[in-house]
Design a protein around this motif. Structure first.
Motif, PDB file in Angstrom:
ATOM      1  N   MET A  50     104.321  42.857  90.742  1.00 18.75           N
ATOM      2  CA  MET A  50     105.005  42.600  89.466  1.00 18.75           C
ATOM      3  C   MET A  50     104.023  42.552  88.316  1.00 18.75           C
ATOM      4  SD  MET A  50     107.882  39.860  90.568  1.00 18.75           S
ATOM      5  CE  MET A  50     108.456  39.590  88.900  1.00 18.75           C
ATOM      6  N   ILE A  51     102.863  41.888  88.558  1.00 17.57           N
ATOM      7  CA  ILE A  51     101.850  41.849  87.502  1.00 17.57           C
ATOM      8  C   ILE A  51     101.421  43.269  87.160  1.00 17.57           C
ATOM      9  CG2 ILE A  51      99.518  41.053  86.943  1.00 17.57           C
ATOM     10  CD1 ILE A  51     100.029  38.680  88.809  1.00 17.57           C
ATOM     11  N   PHE A  52     101.302  44.094  88.180  1.00 15.77           N
ATOM     12  CA  PHE A  52     100.863  45.474  87.971  1.00 15.77           C
ATOM     13  C   PHE A  52     101.915  46.295  87.229  1.00 15.77           C
ATOM     14  CE2 PHE A  52     100.132  49.841  89.699  1.00 15.77           C
ATOM     15  CZ  PHE A  52      98.940  50.058  89.053  1.00 15.77           C
ATOM     16  N   TRP A  53     103.184  46.057  87.520  1.00 15.19           N
ATOM     17  CA  TRP A  53     104.277  46.734  86.804  1.00 15.19           C
ATOM     18  C   TRP A  53     104.099  46.568  85.300  1.00 15.19           C
ATOM     19  CZ3 TRP A  53     107.623  50.349  87.040  1.00 15.19           C
ATOM     20  CH2 TRP A  53     108.455  50.572  88.141  1.00 15.19           C
ATOM     21  N   ALA A  54     103.870  45.306  84.904  1.00 12.63           N
ATOM     22  CA  ALA A  54     103.916  45.011  83.474  1.00 12.63           C
ATOM     23  C   ALA A  54     102.596  45.288  82.775  1.00 12.63           C
ATOM     24  CB  ALA A  54     104.321  43.562  83.255  1.00 12.63           C
ATOM     25  N   ASP A  84      88.822  42.306  91.608  1.00 13.68           N
ATOM     26  CA  ASP A  84      90.144  42.865  91.360  1.00 13.68           C
ATOM     27  C   ASP A  84      91.063  42.524  92.534  1.00 13.68           C
ATOM     28  OD1 ASP A  84      89.265  44.530  93.322  1.00 13.68           O
ATOM     29  OD2 ASP A  84      90.136  46.333  92.450  1.00 13.68           O
ATOM     30  N   PHE A  85      92.351  42.805  92.328  1.00  9.68           N
ATOM     31  CA  PHE A  85      93.333  42.392  93.314  1.00  9.68           C
ATOM     32  C   PHE A  85      93.140  43.111  94.651  1.00  9.68           C
ATOM     33  CE2 PHE A  85      96.024  40.850  89.729  1.00  9.68           C
ATOM     34  CZ  PHE A  85      96.163  39.567  90.205  1.00  9.68           C
ATOM     35  N   LEU A 142      94.632  45.994  87.541  1.00  6.40           N
ATOM     36  CA  LEU A 142      94.383  45.188  88.737  1.00  6.40           C
ATOM     37  C   LEU A 142      93.074  44.433  88.650  1.00  6.40           C
ATOM     38  CD1 LEU A 142      95.571  47.596  91.568  1.00  6.40           C
ATOM     39  CD2 LEU A 142      96.658  45.489  90.850  1.00  6.40           C
ATOM     40  N   GLU A 143      92.251  44.763  87.665  1.00  2.88           N
ATOM     41  CA  GLU A 143      90.967  44.064  87.534  1.00  2.88           C
ATOM     42  C   GLU A 143      91.165  42.823  86.690  1.00  2.88           C
ATOM     43  OE1 GLU A 143      87.761  46.644  86.114  1.00  2.88           O
ATOM     44  OE2 GLU A 143      88.714  48.111  87.410  1.00  2.88           O
ATOM     45  N   PHE A 144      90.559  41.718  87.155  1.00  2.00           N
ATOM     46  CA  PHE A 144      90.828  40.440  86.495  1.00  2.00           C
ATOM     47  C   PHE A 144      90.342  40.435  85.054  1.00  2.00           C
ATOM     48  CE2 PHE A 144      90.195  38.704  90.999  1.00  2.00           C
ATOM     49  CZ  PHE A 144      91.472  39.087  91.334  1.00  2.00           C
TER      50      PHE A 144
END
Lengths: 489, 102, 169
Positions: free
Chosen positions: A178-182, A127-128, A186-188
């Motif tokens: 930004m990826i998390f916003w949408a 994850d991130f 967070l896990e790939f």
């Protein structure tokens, strides 16, 4: 599985951390004359970790700690890669006068050890959060290593590295946010499911591009490469050799996992399916094309060996990115194989330059003049490394290029494949120039290699030839590692 | 008063843009570090807000905590390197003087 | 949702954050810039409180405001004899920076339209105990690697600023 039984798969990392700490303590306890030997402590821990890794690899693949830690063949390959890299660098840290004369072997060893731990965790981050912390470990300890010799150039390199590195971190963190916003993920592996049906694809794609920009900075891909020649030139050459392989490979491990695990799916086919609207292969292909072309063309103009090799390593990052752009199993396994080959040939080339530098001749292009006659072993191994870097059979670099560009052709990116071949021809320009200096020019000065250099160079050259002839087992293993990315398990 | 998701994103976008501007326009290492802190802060703000709005508190807040830790570590390393650079400017002069004598 | 105090606090803190951020960028004196950063980070903590992230707000104040800013101030003091006030760049360097930063901000500003549109959630839930547990369970690797990172940074920073050891020869 309980947490303790899952921690079993972290034993290699724990061993290396323990080794790094021991080296630090040993440094404080030992007399200054004996401090030179402290990198051997981490070297032993790297070797032990490699052994345990091989034993643990039998139990792969494992999805550990609620998906934050993946122990699959992809991760095992990278972990082994970083451990081998660490071993070689630690060995040479003892025997390179410019590093060992600082009498800070313990600091060097522990920084190297911690940095390798970061890289190993980055390779299996699921994850991130884990990924960001691990990648930051690699790069932050890198900033310190860049300034390790305390010379003016070395310190300037450190300042440049820390500013650009932190800038790239900030950019990639913003992208992640930004990826998390949408998506709220967070896990790939989870992300790949959410992204497929996400109604906010434009936003996710923008976030992904911003995130990748940060990673391209770290991997020194064009147009985000401007820091790397200066940092590579200013840093101590042994550290430069580490930079050109370690942090770069960590960035590649992360790029591969994020793109293929988080932003693509693979079920039965050999190709990854990219979610519509998030067309990252094109972005990677363009960056790859830019990186190899600009890297090779700039290398032609260089007069300093370290700068030349810095641009050459930029170009190689371009070849490797092409493998991800192909978005099929062969391409990804090609990237991994290419990294392995690159470890051998690039480290080898840097070590020859380092050996020449240690004799007090500097790193100007003329310093290797007549090396083939003054030190036949260094000359011959350098010739092997350079031919392999150019991509001439029967060396490992050739196989790497063949696999990567074979995959690129397979996914119908013909223009990229043509560009790759053209770039190999361009690269012959400067690799050939080095070869010409080594064999066609004469020098009377005698070059005596520092101790241990000859066996290390011979081993690297032998492996370069070996991987160029007997490539099947490694390619099969890397393909095995690539296959699991983008598959839910 | 109203508060929508895009408002918060725009606030953090402006913060990020200011950081980028500061990185480009200042040439003093410490000023650049300050701008970097603004950029990282913008990312952290985004993460916290996204966590609060999408209801994924746990992962978002955890990530934000780690982001703050990273920013702190980065500031420590960067300042050590800057101080070393300033010190070496002095010490380099000393070395040069010693060389000329010897 | 009219008159929700959290929203008013958020907007106030947001505007002040941006104001102080501008001060950080334009301040000539480094100490002033650091002080402005301190207030910008404090106001960000205020935004976190308004969003219901109490723990994060506290972390922000303790770690960022308390730690980083003091650290940077020390850095400024230690390098102060070299450069006290920082000169501005000429127009030729100012313009490209403005264009790059302007483009970034403009792009992100318009991207906001593609975000999921949600009004301010009054969902307030204390997640601090869960976070503590998660750091020991789900995110244990990140947690441990962060400590490795901090140890490494400690060693590195101490090494870099240490006085040079005379060679015994």
């Amino acid at each position: 599985m309980t947490i303790l039984s899952q921690i079993r798969f972290l034993i290699p990392e724990i061993i290396v951390s323990a080794g790094a700490l021991t080296a630090l303590v040993a440094n404080a306890l030992l007399e200054s004359k004996e401090r030179i030997q402290t990198p051997y402590v981490v070297l032993v821990s790297f070797a032990t970790a490699l052994l345990t890794l091989v034993i643990l690899a039998a139990d792969a693949p494992q999805k550990l700690l609620w998906g934050t830690y993946m122990f699959d063949a992809y991760a095992v390959y990278f972990k082994g890669f970083f451990l081998v890299l660490g071993t070689v660098i630690a060995l040479l840290a003892v025997h390179t006068p410019s590093i060992s004369s600082l009498q800070s072997g313990g600091e060097f060893a522990s920084l190297l050890g911690f940095s390798i731990v970061g890289a190993m965790v980055a390779a299996s981050a699921g994850d991130f959060i884990t990924m960001v912390v691990a990648v930051e470990t690699v790069s932050m300890l890198g900033y310190v290593l860049a300034g390790f010799t305390r010379t003016r150039l070395s310190r300037e390199a450190a300042v440049k590295y820390v500013l650009y590195g932190a800038f790239s971190t900030a950019i990639s963190l913003f992208g992640i946010s930004m990826i998390f916003w949408a998506t709220g993920q967070l896990e790939f592996k989870q992300l790949s499911a959410v992204v497929q049906i996400s109604p906010y694809k434009q936003f996710v794609f923008a976030g992904l591009i911003i995130f990748l920009t940060g990673l391209f900075f770290k991997a020194a891909a064009v147009p985000f490469h401007m820091w790397s020649p200066d940092v590579y030139q200013g840093s101590p050459t042994l550290v430069t050799a580490y930079f050109s392989v370690g942090p770069k490979a960590a960035a590649f491990a992360v790029i591969g996992r994020v793109l293929l695990d988080g932003f693509a799916r693979r079920t039965m086919s050999v190709d990854w399916i990219v979610p519509p609207g998030i067309d990252w292969p094109i972005v990677i292909a363009v960056i790859s094309a830019l990186t190899m072309t600009v890297g090779n063309l700039s290398a032609l103009l260089q007069k300093d060996l370290k700068r030349m090799l810095a641009y050459s390593s930029i170009a190689h990052a371009g070849y490797m990115l092409a493998g991800f752009a192909a978005k099929n199993v062969i391409g990804t396994s090609g990237v991994l194989y290419y990294l392995g080959a690159y470890l051998l040939m690039n480290l080898g080339a840097f070590f020859v330059v380092l050996a020449v530098e240690e004799t007090g001749k500097g790193t100007h292009l003329d310093s290797i003049r007549g090396l083939g006659w003054t030190s036949p072993l260094a000359g011959a191994t350098m010739a092997i490394f350079l031919l392999s870097l150019t991509g001439i059979p029967p060396f490992a670099g050739f196989v790497g290029k063949l696999v990567v560009f074979g995959a690129v052709v397979k996914s119908k990116l013909y223009w990229l494949a043509v560009l790759g071949v053209l770039n190999s021809v361009i690269s012959l320009g400067y690799y050939g120039l080095m070869l010409k200096k080594i064999y066609l020019e004469r020098s009377d000065e005698q070059v005596i290699l520092p101790r241990v250099y000859s066996p290390v160079l011979v081993a690297l050259a032998a492996l370069t030839v070996f991987l160029g002839i007997c490539f099947n087992p490694l390619i099969e293993y890397t393909a095995h590692g690539a296959k699991l990315l983008g598959v839910l398990f | 008063m109203i508060l929508y998701t895009y408002h918060i994103f725009r606030v953090s976008a402006v913060l990020f843009g200011l950081g980028v501007f500061g990185m480009r326009v200042r040439r003093n290492a410490i000023s650049m570090l300050l701008s970097l802190e603004l950029m990282i802060n913008a990312a952290a703000l985004n993460l916290v807000a996204a966590a609060a709005f999408t209801g994924t508190y746990i992962s978002g807040f955890s990530m934000a905590v780690f982001v703050i830790v990273i920013a702190a570590a980065e500031a420590a390393v960067a300042l050590a390197i800057f101080i070393a650079l300033f010190k070496s400017r002095r010490s380099i002069d000393v070395d040069e003087a010693a060389e000329m004598k010897g | 949702m009219k008159g929700n105090p959290a929203i008013i606090v958020f907007w106030l803190c947001a505007m002040l954050t941006l104001l102080f951020a501008v001060c950080v960028i334009v301040a000539r004196d480094l100490v002033r810039a650091v002080t402005a950063l301190l207030f910008a980070l404090l106001m960000t903590a205020g935004m976190y409180f308004a969003l219901g992230a109490d723990f994060l707000g506290a972390v922000q104040i303790v770690l960022y405001v308390g730690g980083v800013v003091v650290l940077v101030l020390f850095g400024v003091m230690l390098t102060r004899d070299v450069e006290m006030t920082v000169p501005y760049l000429g127009f030729g360097q100012f313009l490209p920076a403005l264009i790059v930063a302007g483009a970034v901000t403009w792009g992100l500003w318009h991207l906001a339209d593609f975000l999921p549109r949600k009004a301010f959630p009054p969902v307030h839930r204390s997640v601090t105990p869960i976070l503590g547990e998660l750091f020991m369970k789900k995110y244990i690797v990140a947690f441990e690697v962060a400590s490795v990172l901090l140890v490494g940074v400690l060693i590195g920073a101490a090494y870099l600023v240490r006085r040079e050891v005379r060679r015994e020869e």
